[in-house]
Design an enzyme around this catalytic site. Structure first.
Site, mmCIF file in Angstrom:
data_model
loop_
_atom_site.group_PDB
_atom_site.id
_atom_site.type_symbol
_atom_site.label_atom_id
_atom_site.label_comp_id
_atom_site.label_asym_id
_atom_site.label_seq_id
_atom_site.Cartn_x
_atom_site.Cartn_y
_atom_site.Cartn_z
ATOM 1 N N ARG A 2 34.671 30.685 41.956
ATOM 2 C CA ARG A 2 36.134 30.575 41.984
ATOM 3 C C ARG A 2 36.618 29.967 43.293
ATOM 4 O O ARG A 2 37.647 30.385 43.834
ATOM 5 C CB ARG A 2 36.801 31.941 41.791
ATOM 6 C CG ARG A 2 36.529 32.584 40.461
ATOM 7 C CD ARG A 2 37.449 32.007 39.387
ATOM 8 N NE ARG A 2 37.308 32.740 38.156
ATOM 9 C CZ ARG A 2 38.211 33.596 37.677
ATOM 10 N NH1 ARG A 2 39.327 33.828 38.317
ATOM 11 N NH2 ARG A 2 37.989 34.206 36.549
ATOM 12 N N ARG A 24 43.716 30.734 43.580
ATOM 13 C CA ARG A 24 45.001 31.132 44.161
ATOM 14 C C ARG A 24 44.968 31.488 45.634
ATOM 15 O O ARG A 24 46.008 31.574 46.273
ATOM 16 C CB ARG A 24 45.564 32.308 43.366
ATOM 17 C CG ARG A 24 46.182 31.873 42.059
ATOM 18 C CD ARG A 24 46.424 33.051 41.162
ATOM 19 N NE ARG A 24 45.151 33.701 40.877
ATOM 20 C CZ ARG A 24 44.990 34.696 40.020
ATOM 21 N NH1 ARG A 24 46.022 35.178 39.393
ATOM 22 N NH2 ARG A 24 43.799 35.207 39.799
ATOM 23 N N ARG A 32 50.103 25.102 41.152
ATOM 24 C CA ARG A 32 50.389 26.081 40.093
ATOM 25 C C ARG A 32 51.879 26.317 39.902
ATOM 26 O O ARG A 32 52.313 26.771 38.854
ATOM 27 C CB ARG A 32 49.666 27.401 40.377
ATOM 28 C CG ARG A 32 48.232 27.418 39.928
ATOM 29 C CD ARG A 32 48.079 27.571 38.419
ATOM 30 N NE ARG A 32 48.152 28.964 38.011
ATOM 31 C CZ ARG A 32 49.097 29.492 37.249
ATOM 32 N NH1 ARG A 32 50.077 28.736 36.815
ATOM 33 N NH2 ARG A 32 49.078 30.777 36.930
ATOM 34 N N ASP A 88 37.677 26.712 32.631
ATOM 35 C CA ASP A 88 37.597 28.158 32.411
ATOM 36 C C ASP A 88 36.646 28.426 31.247
ATOM 37 O O ASP A 88 36.526 27.600 30.331
ATOM 38 C CB ASP A 88 38.971 28.750 32.104
ATOM 39 C CG ASP A 88 38.948 30.275 32.257
ATOM 40 O OD1 ASP A 88 39.146 30.757 33.376
ATOM 41 O OD2 ASP A 88 38.695 30.968 31.250
ATOM 42 N N TYR A 114 35.379 38.898 25.217
ATOM 43 C CA TYR A 114 36.782 38.470 25.243
ATOM 44 C C TYR A 114 37.306 38.217 23.833
ATOM 45 O O TYR A 114 38.450 38.551 23.512
ATOM 46 C CB TYR A 114 36.953 37.206 26.092
ATOM 47 C CG TYR A 114 37.035 37.504 27.566
ATOM 48 C CD1 TYR A 114 38.203 38.028 28.120
ATOM 49 C CD2 TYR A 114 35.955 37.292 28.407
ATOM 50 C CE1 TYR A 114 38.285 38.326 29.471
ATOM 51 C CE2 TYR A 114 36.026 37.581 29.761
ATOM 52 C CZ TYR A 114 37.196 38.091 30.292
ATOM 53 O OH TYR A 114 37.267 38.398 31.621
HETATM 54 O O1 CP3 Z 1 34.809 28.595 40.287
HETATM 55 C C1 CP3 Z 1 35.679 27.715 40.205
HETATM 56 O O2 CP3 Z 1 36.334 27.314 41.189
HETATM 57 C C2 CP3 Z 1 35.886 27.035 38.872
HETATM 58 C C3 CP3 Z 1 36.942 27.584 38.082
HETATM 59 C C4 CP3 Z 1 36.784 28.800 37.224
HETATM 60 C C5 CP3 Z 1 37.921 29.430 36.665
HETATM 61 N N1 CP3 Z 1 37.490 30.393 35.808
HETATM 62 C C6 CP3 Z 1 39.319 29.051 36.927
HETATM 63 C C7 CP3 Z 1 40.353 30.088 36.796
HETATM 64 C C8 CP3 Z 1 35.655 29.459 36.733
HETATM 65 C C9 CP3 Z 1 34.195 29.233 37.042
HETATM 66 C C10 CP3 Z 1 36.121 30.456 35.831
HETATM 67 C C11 CP3 Z 1 35.212 31.318 35.046
HETATM 68 C C12 CP3 Z 1 35.759 32.499 34.375
HETATM 69 N N2 CP3 Z 1 36.950 32.627 33.728
HETATM 70 C C13 CP3 Z 1 35.057 33.713 34.212
HETATM 71 C C14 CP3 Z 1 33.657 33.998 34.701
HETATM 72 C C15 CP3 Z 1 33.626 34.317 36.125
HETATM 73 C C16 CP3 Z 1 34.116 35.680 36.496
HETATM 74 O O3 CP3 Z 1 35.051 35.745 37.292
HETATM 75 O O4 CP3 Z 1 33.541 36.669 36.003
HETATM 76 C C17 CP3 Z 1 35.889 34.587 33.505
HETATM 77 C C18 CP3 Z 1 35.556 36.028 33.137
HETATM 78 C C19 CP3 Z 1 37.074 33.891 33.191
HETATM 79 C C20 CP3 Z 1 38.217 34.380 32.401
HETATM 80 C C21 CP3 Z 1 39.465 34.369 33.189
HETATM 81 N N3 CP3 Z 1 40.147 33.242 33.583
HETATM 82 C C22 CP3 Z 1 40.181 35.481 33.646
HETATM 83 C C23 CP3 Z 1 39.772 36.932 33.423
HETATM 84 C C24 CP3 Z 1 41.311 34.988 34.306
HETATM 85 C C25 CP3 Z 1 42.474 35.790 34.811
HETATM 86 C C26 CP3 Z 1 42.115 36.639 35.956
HETATM 87 C C27 CP3 Z 1 42.710 36.098 37.197
HETATM 88 O O5 CP3 Z 1 41.970 35.935 38.163
HETATM 89 O O6 CP3 Z 1 43.920 35.856 37.148
HETATM 90 C C28 CP3 Z 1 41.246 33.581 34.304
HETATM 91 C C29 CP3 Z 1 42.201 32.639 34.899
HETATM 92 C C30 CP3 Z 1 41.651 31.683 35.909
HETATM 93 N N4 CP3 Z 1 40.594 30.844 35.683
HETATM 94 C C31 CP3 Z 1 42.140 31.451 37.241
HETATM 95 C C32 CP3 Z 1 41.328 30.440 37.785
HETATM 96 C C33 CP3 Z 1 41.457 29.810 39.136
HETATM 97 C C34 CP3 Z 1 43.347 32.126 37.896
HETATM 98 C C35 CP3 Z 1 44.548 31.849 37.093
HETATM 99 C C36 CP3 Z 1 45.735 31.285 37.802
HETATM 100 O O7 CP3 Z 1 45.677 30.236 38.473
HETATM 101 O O8 CP3 Z 1 46.777 31.888 37.580
#
Ligand code: CP3
Length: 347
Positions: A25, A29, A38, A74, A151
């Protein structure tokens, strides 16, 4: 050694000048640049507009001396492409409006052609790979069948995964069908990412650690292996398996087909390597919450991890899970620089 080579060499357990580091990640944010984008775009808009996804992918690379890029995408766009209606609800996380609850729901899932259904991410990979021009490698990724199934069945995040585990135990045939669907789709999607320019792949099985070893072996491992088998048929890029809370599952996870095993902070690297053996590279494993401590503490904690790696080939420094939204950026910079300043002891 050119910085470009470190990450891939470490994945292949070849010697490196300093330990490579990237952060799960790493685009997100905690970065003011990301928050600014965003404000103008929803998360799915960023992901589905290749130019924006490429821009976000580069944000952490401009800010920190990282050794790899990861495409901004994602794991949940894959089930979305198969027919699950996805929404990111602000403050609550992801939500599927039509979760999977019955064998009939599973039959309704669409098989995907990644070029069509997930073409936005493949195009983003092409853009990023072209602009990176080999400066650092680009990592592609997918969710693993189990985490996707969690999910898809729960309809969002969950505490105890009661619906997912109950379907797994009570409707085993349906469960395996669902896992097969996700395994085939994830395999195809990853192959397409390699064709688009990804040089390593990470399979996120974030929730694998909620399972007993017996359940992991019976209900999950064959499908994870299928994903890696599909990729292996056409490519020899390094394959990273990531999960959290997997200490008790490592003897099985390391037989799922990946050559790099991601571990979180609940196990130390000595112990992890003792279990899986030194044929594997390890990625990890700083607790992301450590990045909220003062910089001296961060360095001490990072040094402990580097000492546990103990000069073994094949350590890729990372966090044990994704970086948290409020993480101070100066602390991230300090961590990256510290890892690069550490002299790897002779083996
Ligand atoms: O690593 C990176 O920089 C690449 C981007 C990336 C995102 N999601 C962008 C994202 C990666 C590799 C993921 C993988 C992902 N997504 C996983 C596996 C990794 C982990 O953390 O276990 C999972 C479970 C998800 C599902 C997901 N996406 C969730 C649960 C959420 C919401 C939780 C949160 O942090 O808000 C997301 C949203 C998401 N995907 C964000 C980002 C940067 C944040 C959302 C935002 O910008 O508002």
């Amino acid at each position: 050694m050119p910085k470009a080579d470190r990450f891939l060499k470490a994945c292949r357990r070849e010697p490196v000048d300093v330990t490579p580091i990237w952060l799960m990640r790493q685009a997100g944010r905690y970065m003011p640049e990301y928050r600014a984008l965003r404000e103008k775009h929803k998360i799915l808009e960023l992901i589905k507009t290749p130019e924006l996804a490429a821009e976000v992918t580069f944000q952490p690379l401009s800010a920190f001396d990282l050794d790899a890029a990861i495409i901004f995408a994602d794991i949940l766009t894959l089930p979305e492409a198969m027919g699950l209606e996805l929404e990111f609800v602000s403050g609550e996380g992801p939500l599927f409006h039509n979760p999977i609850r019955s064998p009939d729901d599973i039959r309704k899932l669409k098989p995907i052609d990644p070029a069509e259904a997930l073409g936005f991410t493949l195009q983003a990979i092409r853009l990023v790979a072209r602009e990176l021009d080999g400066k650092v490698p680009l990592i592609g990724f997918s969710g693993a069948p189990f985490t996707l199934a969690c999910y898809a069945i729960e309809g969002g995040s969950s505490r105890n995964f009661i619906k997912a585990k109950t379907l797994m135990h009570n409707e085993t045939d349906a469960w395996h069908q669902l896992m097969e669907r996700f395994a085939d789709a994830a395999g195809k999607y990853l192959v397409a990412q390699v064709h688009a320019g990804a040089q390593a792949l990470q399979l996120f099985d974030s929730w694998a650690g909620i399972l007993s070893p017996a359940d992991y072996v019976a209900y999950v491992q064959p499908h994870t292996r299928r994903v890696f088998d599909i990729v292996r048929e056409s490519s020899d890029v390094p394959l990273i398996h990531f999960g959290t809370d997997t200490a008790g599952l490592l003897p099985h996870i390391c037989r799922s087909g990946a050559t790099v095993i991601g571990v979180d902070w609940r196990i130390d690297l000595h112990a992890a390597w003792r279990v899986i053996g030194e044929d594997f590279a390890i990625q990890g494993n700083l607790d992301p919450v450590t990045l909220f401590a003062d910089i001296e503490t961060i360095k001490e904690q990072a040094e402990l991890i580097l000492q546990q790696a103990d000069g073994r080939k094949g350590h890729i420094f990372n966090l044990g899970h994704g970086i948290l939204p409020e993480t101070p950026t100066e602390h991230v910079a300090a961590l990256v620089d510290f890892v690069h300043s550490y002299a790897i002891p002779a083996p």
